[in-house]
Design a protein around this motif. Structure first.
Motif, mmCIF file in Angstrom:
data_model
loop_
_atom_site.group_PDB
_atom_site.id
_atom_site.type_symbol
_atom_site.label_atom_id
_atom_site.label_comp_id
_atom_site.label_asym_id
_atom_site.label_seq_id
_atom_site.Cartn_x
_atom_site.Cartn_y
_atom_site.Cartn_z
ATOM 1 N N ASN A 17 0.717 -1.325 0.127
ATOM 2 C CA ASN A 17 0.078 0.156 0.202
ATOM 3 C C ASN A 17 0.978 1.390 0.096
ATOM 4 O OD1 ASN A 17 -2.453 -1.126 0.069
ATOM 5 N ND2 ASN A 17 -2.332 -1.594 2.162
ATOM 6 N N GLU A 18 2.185 1.255 0.295
ATOM 7 C CA GLU A 18 2.968 2.419 0.486
ATOM 8 C C GLU A 18 4.187 2.214 -0.385
ATOM 9 O OE1 GLU A 18 3.127 4.070 4.348
ATOM 10 O OE2 GLU A 18 1.248 4.032 4.792
ATOM 11 N N PHE A 19 4.817 3.383 -0.938
ATOM 12 C CA PHE A 19 5.977 3.168 -1.490
ATOM 13 C C PHE A 19 6.737 4.514 -1.752
ATOM 14 C CE2 PHE A 19 3.028 4.245 -4.638
ATOM 15 C CZ PHE A 19 3.518 5.081 -5.499
ATOM 16 N N SER A 20 8.003 4.409 -2.055
ATOM 17 C CA SER A 20 8.673 5.732 -2.626
ATOM 18 C C SER A 20 9.099 5.678 -3.957
ATOM 19 C CB SER A 20 10.118 5.710 -1.483
ATOM 20 O OG SER A 20 9.716 5.932 -0.072
ATOM 21 N N GLY A 21 9.134 6.873 -4.390
ATOM 22 C CA GLY A 21 9.377 6.843 -5.953
ATOM 23 C C GLY A 21 9.831 8.416 -6.406
ATOM 24 N N VAL A 22 10.129 8.416 -7.621
ATOM 25 C CA VAL A 22 10.587 9.731 -8.096
ATOM 26 C C VAL A 22 10.110 10.115 -9.457
ATOM 27 C CG1 VAL A 22 12.586 11.203 -8.984
ATOM 28 C CG2 VAL A 22 12.878 9.341 -7.224
ATOM 29 N N VAL A 23 9.389 11.342 -9.541
ATOM 30 C CA VAL A 23 8.397 11.783 -10.761
ATOM 31 C C VAL A 23 9.622 11.809 -11.966
ATOM 32 C CG1 VAL A 23 7.313 13.515 -11.661
ATOM 33 C CG2 VAL A 23 6.854 13.060 -9.476
ATOM 34 N N THR A 24 9.379 10.925 -12.944
ATOM 35 C CA THR A 24 10.177 10.804 -14.269
ATOM 36 C C THR A 24 9.580 11.814 -15.315
ATOM 37 O OG1 THR A 24 9.052 8.636 -14.938
ATOM 38 C CG2 THR A 24 10.942 8.728 -13.499
ATOM 39 N N GLU A 46 3.142 1.544 -6.976
ATOM 40 C CA GLU A 46 2.390 0.486 -6.371
ATOM 41 C C GLU A 46 0.838 0.817 -6.790
ATOM 42 O OE1 GLU A 46 3.879 -2.468 -5.128
ATOM 43 O OE2 GLU A 46 5.779 -1.635 -4.636
ATOM 44 N N PHE A 47 0.572 1.544 -7.697
ATOM 45 C CA PHE A 47 -0.324 1.796 -8.207
ATOM 46 C C PHE A 47 -0.695 1.076 -9.405
ATOM 47 C CE2 PHE A 47 -0.109 5.826 -5.811
ATOM 48 C CZ PHE A 47 -1.501 6.099 -5.407
ATOM 49 N N VAL A 48 -1.804 0.536 -9.517
ATOM 50 C CA VAL A 48 -2.294 -0.297 -11.052
ATOM 51 C C VAL A 48 -3.491 0.476 -11.489
ATOM 52 C CG1 VAL A 48 -0.993 -2.323 -10.170
ATOM 53 C CG2 VAL A 48 -3.549 -2.042 -9.763
ATOM 54 N N VAL A 49 -3.840 0.049 -12.578
ATOM 55 C CA VAL A 49 -5.017 0.835 -13.542
ATOM 56 C C VAL A 49 -6.109 0.679 -12.369
ATOM 57 C CG1 VAL A 49 -6.561 0.612 -15.307
ATOM 58 C CG2 VAL A 49 -3.898 0.456 -15.647
ATOM 59 N N GLY A 50 -6.632 1.603 -12.322
ATOM 60 C CA GLY A 50 -8.120 1.584 -11.547
ATOM 61 C C GLY A 50 -7.975 1.914 -9.871
ATOM 62 N N ASP A 51 -6.672 2.138 -9.413
ATOM 63 C CA ASP A 51 -6.317 2.599 -8.039
ATOM 64 C C ASP A 51 -6.371 4.111 -8.202
ATOM 65 O OD1 ASP A 51 -5.803 -0.076 -6.992
ATOM 66 O OD2 ASP A 51 -3.705 0.265 -7.315
ATOM 67 N N VAL A 52 -6.720 4.549 -6.798
ATOM 68 C CA VAL A 52 -6.663 5.871 -6.378
ATOM 69 C C VAL A 52 -5.985 5.948 -5.028
ATOM 70 C CG1 VAL A 52 -8.878 6.536 -7.589
ATOM 71 C CG2 VAL A 52 -8.880 5.653 -5.190
ATOM 72 N N GLY A 53 -5.507 7.179 -4.685
ATOM 73 C CA GLY A 53 -4.766 7.614 -3.456
ATOM 74 C C GLY A 53 -4.023 8.627 -3.557
ATOM 75 N N MET A 54 -2.769 8.800 -2.875
ATOM 76 C CA MET A 54 -2.122 10.009 -2.824
ATOM 77 C C MET A 54 -0.679 9.891 -2.844
ATOM 78 S SD MET A 54 -4.108 12.174 -1.301
ATOM 79 C CE MET A 54 -5.308 12.908 -0.153
ATOM 80 N N LEU A 55 -0.003 10.994 -3.345
ATOM 81 C CA LEU A 55 1.512 11.327 -3.443
ATOM 82 C C LEU A 55 1.815 12.429 -2.602
ATOM 83 C CD1 LEU A 55 1.823 10.778 -7.286
ATOM 84 C CD2 LEU A 55 2.196 9.205 -5.549
ATOM 85 N N GLU A 56 2.650 12.317 -1.730
ATOM 86 C CA GLU A 56 3.322 13.116 -0.912
ATOM 87 C C GLU A 56 4.687 13.447 -1.242
ATOM 88 O OE1 GLU A 56 2.834 12.140 3.042
ATOM 89 O OE2 GLU A 56 0.597 11.796 2.841
ATOM 90 N N ALA A 57 5.014 14.882 -1.166
ATOM 91 C CA ALA A 57 6.284 15.484 -1.347
ATOM 92 C C ALA A 57 6.624 16.667 -0.489
ATOM 93 C CB ALA A 57 6.541 15.571 -2.910
ATOM 94 N N VAL A 58 7.887 16.825 -0.292
ATOM 95 C CA VAL A 58 8.209 18.202 0.350
ATOM 96 C C VAL A 58 8.850 19.048 -0.380
ATOM 97 C CG1 VAL A 58 9.608 19.033 2.232
ATOM 98 C CG2 VAL A 58 8.719 16.518 2.329
ATOM 99 N N ALA A 59 8.235 20.454 -0.646
ATOM 100 C CA ALA A 59 8.792 21.414 -1.410
ATOM 101 C C ALA A 59 9.988 21.907 -0.827
ATOM 102 C CB ALA A 59 7.561 22.578 -1.314
ATOM 103 N N ARG A 60 10.702 22.551 -1.800
ATOM 104 C CA ARG A 60 11.993 23.201 -1.289
ATOM 105 C C ARG A 60 11.842 24.183 -0.153
ATOM 106 N NH1 ARG A 60 13.990 25.275 -7.310
ATOM 107 N NH2 ARG A 60 13.922 23.471 -8.138
ATOM 108 N N LYS A 95 6.319 9.822 -1.679
ATOM 109 C CA LYS A 95 5.789 8.827 -1.139
ATOM 110 C C LYS A 95 4.244 8.719 -1.660
ATOM 111 C CE LYS A 95 8.768 9.126 3.024
ATOM 112 N NZ LYS A 95 8.777 9.245 4.375
ATOM 113 N N GLY A 96 4.173 7.435 -1.722
ATOM 114 C CA GLY A 96 2.667 7.169 -2.570
ATOM 115 C C GLY A 96 2.040 6.254 -1.339
ATOM 116 N N ARG A 97 0.522 6.088 -1.420
ATOM 117 C CA ARG A 97 -0.343 5.579 -0.662
ATOM 118 C C ARG A 97 -1.340 5.202 -1.492
ATOM 119 N NH1 ARG A 97 -0.728 8.564 3.225
ATOM 120 N NH2 ARG A 97 -2.828 9.404 2.929
#
Length: 100
Positions: A17-24, A46-60, A95-97
């Protein structure tokens, strides 16, 4: 291309349900009546077609950014795109959920 344990295990009932990644990459999906929707690709998801959720990041500035994932789509090349109203810049760590 993305890496996703959930996509591989979805048929077996497994889900992370949770993961870390980078916007490409980001691209505009649509613009209707002045409102835009964007698609963002991540190096890992960790998202697949049909999923919804949240992405979190920290601004500068240090502010926490929360971006709802409204939908997930896959293009003809097999790339997973996260549909959002406010995109994050390429290179942003997230960080995605995934909502169950």
């Amino acid at each position: 291309m993305y890496s996703s344990a959930a996509a591989k295990d979805a048929g077996k009932g497994g889900q992370v349900n949770e993961f870390s990644g980078v916007v490409t990459d980001i691209r505009e999906e649509s613009r209707v009546a002045g409102r835009q929707r964007w698609q963002m690709a991540l190096d890992r998801t960790e998202f697949v077609v049909g999923d919804v959720g949240m992405l979190e990041a920290v601004a500068r500035s240090g502010a926490k950014l929360v971006v709802p994932v409204l939908a997930v789509v896959m293009d003809a090349e097999g790339e997973v795109w996260h549909v959002v109203e406010k995109p994050l810049a390429a290179g942003t760590k997230v960080k995605g959920r995934v909502n169950e």
